[in-house]
Scaffold this motif. Sequence first.
Motif, PDB file in Angstrom:
ATOM      1  N   LYS A 177       0.833  -1.208   0.000  1.00 56.15           N
ATOM      2  CA  LYS A 177       0.000   0.000   0.000  1.00 56.15           C
ATOM      3  C   LYS A 177       0.865   1.254   0.000  1.00 56.15           C
ATOM      4  CE  LYS A 177      -4.186  -1.923   2.004  1.00 56.15           C
ATOM      5  NZ  LYS A 177      -5.116  -1.925   3.120  1.00 56.15           N
ATOM      6  N   LYS A 178       1.937   1.239   0.780  1.00 56.42           N
ATOM      7  CA  LYS A 178       2.851   2.381   0.821  1.00 56.42           C
ATOM      8  C   LYS A 178       3.492   2.582  -0.549  1.00 56.42           C
ATOM      9  CE  LYS A 178       6.712   4.313   3.462  1.00 56.42           C
ATOM     10  NZ  LYS A 178       6.164   5.642   3.533  1.00 56.42           N
ATOM     11  N   HIS A 179       3.912   1.486  -1.170  1.00 57.28           N
ATOM     12  CA  HIS A 179       4.518   1.553  -2.502  1.00 57.28           C
ATOM     13  C   HIS A 179       3.531   2.133  -3.520  1.00 57.28           C
ATOM     14  CE1 HIS A 179       6.460   0.444  -6.237  1.00 57.28           C
ATOM     15  NE2 HIS A 179       5.462  -0.374  -6.534  1.00 57.28           N
ATOM     16  N   LYS A 180       2.263   1.738  -3.446  1.00 57.66           N
ATOM     17  CA  LYS A 180       1.257   2.170  -4.415  1.00 57.66           C
ATOM     18  C   LYS A 180       0.802   3.615  -4.214  1.00 57.66           C
ATOM     19  CE  LYS A 180       0.860  -1.061  -7.332  1.00 57.66           C
ATOM     20  NZ  LYS A 180       1.234  -0.779  -8.703  1.00 57.66           N
ATOM     21  N   GLU A 181       1.261   4.283  -3.172  1.00 58.19           N
ATOM     22  CA  GLU A 181       0.937   5.700  -2.995  1.00 58.19           C
ATOM     23  C   GLU A 181       1.507   6.535  -4.140  1.00 58.19           C
ATOM     24  OE1 GLU A 181       0.879   5.584   1.896  1.00 58.19           O
ATOM     25  OE2 GLU A 181       2.379   6.806   0.890  1.00 58.19           O
ATOM     26  N   ILE A 182       2.566   6.036  -4.749  1.00 60.81           N
ATOM     27  CA  ILE A 182       3.177   6.706  -5.898  1.00 60.81           C
ATOM     28  C   ILE A 182       2.992   5.784  -7.100  1.00 60.81           C
ATOM     29  CG2 ILE A 182       5.332   7.571  -6.885  1.00 60.81           C
ATOM     30  CD1 ILE A 182       6.293   8.003  -3.977  1.00 60.81           C
ATOM     31  N   PRO A 183       2.385   6.280  -8.195  1.00 59.37           N
ATOM     32  CA  PRO A 183       2.163   5.424  -9.362  1.00 59.37           C
ATOM     33  C   PRO A 183       3.482   4.838  -9.880  1.00 59.37           C
ATOM     34  CG  PRO A 183       0.969   7.482  -9.592  1.00 59.37           C
ATOM     35  CD  PRO A 183       1.849   7.616  -8.382  1.00 59.37           C
ATOM     36  N   CYS A 184       3.415   3.594 -10.318  1.00 60.18           N
ATOM     37  CA  CYS A 184       4.601   2.935 -10.846  1.00 60.18           C
ATOM     38  C   CYS A 184       4.253   2.308 -12.193  1.00 60.18           C
ATOM     39  CB  CYS A 184       5.112   1.875  -9.878  1.00 60.18           C
ATOM     40  SG  CYS A 184       3.920   0.551  -9.556  1.00 60.18           S
ATOM     41  N   ALA A 185       5.269   1.864 -12.898  1.00 59.00           N
ATOM     42  CA  ALA A 185       5.045   1.261 -14.210  1.00 59.00           C
ATOM     43  C   ALA A 185       6.020   0.112 -14.403  1.00 59.00           C
ATOM     44  CB  ALA A 185       5.238   2.292 -15.310  1.00 59.00           C
ATOM     45  N   LYS A 186       5.685  -0.768 -15.318  1.00 61.90           N
ATOM     46  CA  LYS A 186       6.536  -1.913 -15.634  1.00 61.90           C
ATOM     47  C   LYS A 186       7.862  -1.405 -16.191  1.00 61.90           C
ATOM     48  CE  LYS A 186       4.999  -6.078 -16.449  1.00 61.90           C
ATOM     49  NZ  LYS A 186       3.962  -6.945 -16.826  1.00 61.90           N
ATOM     50  N   PRO A 187       8.982  -1.938 -15.715  1.00 60.64           N
ATOM     51  CA  PRO A 187      10.274  -1.488 -16.237  1.00 60.64           C
ATOM     52  C   PRO A 187      10.404  -1.853 -17.709  1.00 60.64           C
ATOM     53  CG  PRO A 187      10.563  -3.380 -14.784  1.00 60.64           C
ATOM     54  CD  PRO A 187       9.113  -2.981 -14.715  1.00 60.64           C
ATOM     55  N   VAL A 188      11.042  -0.973 -18.469  1.00 63.06           N
ATOM     56  CA  VAL A 188      11.227  -1.199 -19.895  1.00 63.06           C
ATOM     57  C   VAL A 188      12.594  -1.833 -20.104  1.00 63.06           C
ATOM     58  CG1 VAL A 188      11.355  -0.123 -22.163  1.00 63.06           C
ATOM     59  CG2 VAL A 188       9.778   0.777 -20.451  1.00 63.06           C
ATOM     60  N   SER A 189      12.596  -3.004 -20.694  1.00 61.00           N
ATOM     61  CA  SER A 189      13.833  -3.718 -20.959  1.00 61.00           C
ATOM     62  C   SER A 189      14.330  -3.354 -22.343  1.00 61.00           C
ATOM     63  CB  SER A 189      13.568  -5.223 -20.875  1.00 61.00           C
ATOM     64  OG  SER A 189      14.647  -5.940 -21.420  1.00 61.00           O
ATOM     65  N   VAL A 190      15.634  -3.287 -22.488  1.00 64.14           N
ATOM     66  CA  VAL A 190      16.224  -2.999 -23.788  1.00 64.14           C
ATOM     67  C   VAL A 190      15.883  -4.120 -24.770  1.00 64.14           C
ATOM     68  CG1 VAL A 190      18.412  -2.651 -25.009  1.00 64.14           C
ATOM     69  CG2 VAL A 190      18.114  -1.762 -22.699  1.00 64.14           C
ATOM     70  N   GLU A 191      15.768  -5.336 -24.242  1.00 65.26           N
ATOM     71  CA  GLU A 191      15.477  -6.481 -25.085  1.00 65.26           C
ATOM     72  C   GLU A 191      13.977  -6.797 -25.137  1.00 65.26           C
ATOM     73  OE1 GLU A 191      19.633  -8.647 -23.756  1.00 65.26           O
ATOM     74  OE2 GLU A 191      17.736  -9.549 -23.231  1.00 65.26           O
ATOM     75  N   ALA A 192      13.161  -5.878 -24.628  1.00 61.71           N
ATOM     76  CA  ALA A 192      11.722  -6.139 -24.568  1.00 61.71           C
ATOM     77  C   ALA A 192      11.151  -6.343 -25.969  1.00 61.71           C
ATOM     78  CB  ALA A 192      11.005  -4.980 -23.891  1.00 61.71           C
ATOM     79  N   LYS A 193      10.256  -7.311 -26.060  1.00 59.95           N
ATOM     80  CA  LYS A 193       9.600  -7.583 -27.328  1.00 59.95           C
ATOM     81  C   LYS A 193       8.449  -6.595 -27.497  1.00 59.95           C
ATOM     82  CE  LYS A 193      10.623 -12.478 -27.148  1.00 59.95           C
ATOM     83  NZ  LYS A 193      10.068 -13.817 -27.031  1.00 59.95           N
ATOM     84  N   PRO A 194       8.150  -6.196 -28.727  1.00 58.87           N
ATOM     85  CA  PRO A 194       7.018  -5.290 -28.929  1.00 58.87           C
ATOM     86  C   PRO A 194       5.720  -6.005 -28.601  1.00 58.87           C
ATOM     87  CG  PRO A 194       7.922  -5.996 -31.033  1.00 58.87           C
ATOM     88  CD  PRO A 194       8.825  -6.538 -29.958  1.00 58.87           C
ATOM     89  N   PRO A 195       4.685  -5.266 -28.183  1.00 53.06           N
ATOM     90  CA  PRO A 195       3.405  -5.906 -27.888  1.00 53.06           C
ATOM     91  C   PRO A 195       2.831  -6.540 -29.152  1.00 53.06           C
ATOM     92  CG  PRO A 195       3.228  -3.507 -27.770  1.00 53.06           C
ATOM     93  CD  PRO A 195       4.660  -3.836 -27.986  1.00 53.06           C
ATOM     94  N   LEU A 196       2.029  -7.588 -28.940  1.00 48.71           N
ATOM     95  CA  LEU A 196       1.447  -8.285 -30.073  1.00 48.71           C
ATOM     96  C   LEU A 196       0.444  -7.419 -30.819  1.00 48.71           C
ATOM     97  CD1 LEU A 196       0.878 -11.789 -28.466  1.00 48.71           C
ATOM     98  CD2 LEU A 196       2.687 -11.104 -30.039  1.00 48.71           C
TER      99      LEU A 196
END
Length: 139
Positions: free
Chosen positions: A32-51
């Motif tokens: 709950k403490k962590h969610k007080e500040i919006p977060c997002a999925k980390p972007v990987s350099v090797e991340a595949k593009p969404p389908l």
Amino acid sequence: MGPRQCEVCKEAQSKYKCPSCLIPYCSLPCFKKHKEIPCAKPVSVEAKPPLILLRERSYEVGEQSWMLQKAQLESVATSNEIRDALKDEELRKLICKIDCSPDAENELDKAMEGQIFREFTDKILSIVSQEQSVVAEKR
């Protein structure tokens, strides 16, 4: 890889990972403490593009009042009710079909004939109108 430390309290061993940004945490209070500040999925350099990539389109809006304000868009985007509705594969397919269609307006009309899409749009309209009321009260 051994046990990881909670990134929130820095005291306990983590048991969980945030579903959004994947940081380790140890308990519900830390989550709950962590969610007080919006977060997002980390972007990987090797991340595949969404389908599925939704195309960006520009639309001419007849009246300025038809355009959503930033606060209204944020309310829709952060709504648990909307996020839960979007877990339905049938609804996601309908939205993609509308977005990919050369005649999106016709596809939208067809989708509105189905209960699942009508309920989804009703939820969005409810959230938008609630946010509009909040903005009006602040003025």
